[in-house]
Design a protein around this motif. Structure first.
Motif, short mmCIF file in Angstrom:
data_model
loop_
_atom_site.label_atom_id
_atom_site.label_comp_id
_atom_site.label_asym_id
_atom_site.label_seq_id
_atom_site.Cartn_x
_atom_site.Cartn_y
_atom_site.Cartn_z
N LEU A 54 1.32 -1.34 0.31
CA LEU A 54 0.24 -0.25 0.38
C LEU A 54 1.06 0.87 -0.03
CD1 LEU A 54 -2.48 -0.81 2.85
CD2 LEU A 54 -2.57 -1.08 -0.44
N TRP A 129 -9.13 0.13 0.39
CA TRP A 129 -8.21 -0.20 -0.48
C TRP A 129 -9.07 0.33 -1.84
CZ3 TRP A 129 -10.55 -3.60 -4.09
CH2 TRP A 129 -9.65 -3.84 -5.48
N TRP A 141 -9.06 -2.39 3.50
CA TRP A 141 -7.79 -3.55 3.16
C TRP A 141 -7.06 -3.77 3.46
CZ3 TRP A 141 -3.58 -3.32 6.63
CH2 TRP A 141 -3.62 -2.25 7.79
#
Length: 215
Positions: A54, A129, A141
């Motif tokens: 990420l 996400w 996420w």
């Protein structure tokens, strides 16, 4: 695998887990390896290995690889060195890594974004996400890990990996879909169908996934 950007001798998942064992940020084995780990068997040759990270975690991960020769792919099809401490532009989603400048490439980092680009350990899984090709597709996420994840490594959920493979699928992407479609449980199959309906309502995988679910 060789290309004009250099040769590849990709790590396997065990080697990746060893390399990143002390990393304090989340990462996921992705790409074709994510499919094979979900199935529990090797279905084909892998010319590289992808690890999803990420964007808010990139700086710390780059520090973890401080001794490596790391390059950002930006624009796509080109590589440039990415030194420790440099913040990459948001448009960069692909990073190539090798131990030295004369070694083969060993690892590819695929960079995804969060909706607000903030990671708070106390967020309780609420941060999302976002799929880089269509921001309407998003999920917490913390739900990116699939059932093949272990204490040793996290593996990207197969439905998320298939969504990425659905955009202009190559022969190996079609093969991966064929291998794993029937192995998806109903909730993962439904999530993928709904995501595809947003991104490409005429995608042939939609009907194929529905056919798997039919008695």
């Amino acid at each position: 695998m060789s290309s004009e950007l250099g040769s590849w001798s990709p790590m396997d998942p065990d080697e990746v887990a060893h390399l990143l064992r002390r990393t304090e940020v989340p990462w996921w084995i992705a790409g074709g390896w994510a499919i094979d780990l979900h199935l529990g068997r090797r279905t084909r040759q892998h010319d590289d290995i992808d690890v999803l990270v990420l964007r808010p975690h990139l700086a710390r991960l780059r520090e973890q690889l401080a001794g490596w020769d790391v390059h950002a792919a930006g624009p796509p099809g080109t590589l440039r060195p990415w030194p420790v401490g440099e913040e990459l532009p948001r448009g960069v989603h692909d990073i190539w890594c090798r131990p030295t400048s004369t070694a083969d490439w060993r690892l590819q980092l695929m960079v995804d974004d969060l909706v607000d680009d903030l990671v708070d350990a106390g967020a309780g899984g609420e941060q999302e996400w976002v799929y880089r090709r269509d921001a309407r597709v998003r999920r917490a996420w913390r739900t990116l890990s699939g059932p093949a994840s272990t204490a040793q490594w996290a593996v990207l959920a197969p439905e998320v990996q298939l969504l990425y493979k659905s955009a202009g699928p190559r022969a190996k992407d079609e093969a991966d879909f064929a291998q794993v479609a029937e192995a998806l449980d109903s909730s993962r199959r439904i999530w993928l169908i709904e995501a595809l309906q947003l991104t490409d309502a005429t995608h042939p995988w939609i009907e194929q996934l529905r056919a798997v679910a039919s008695p």
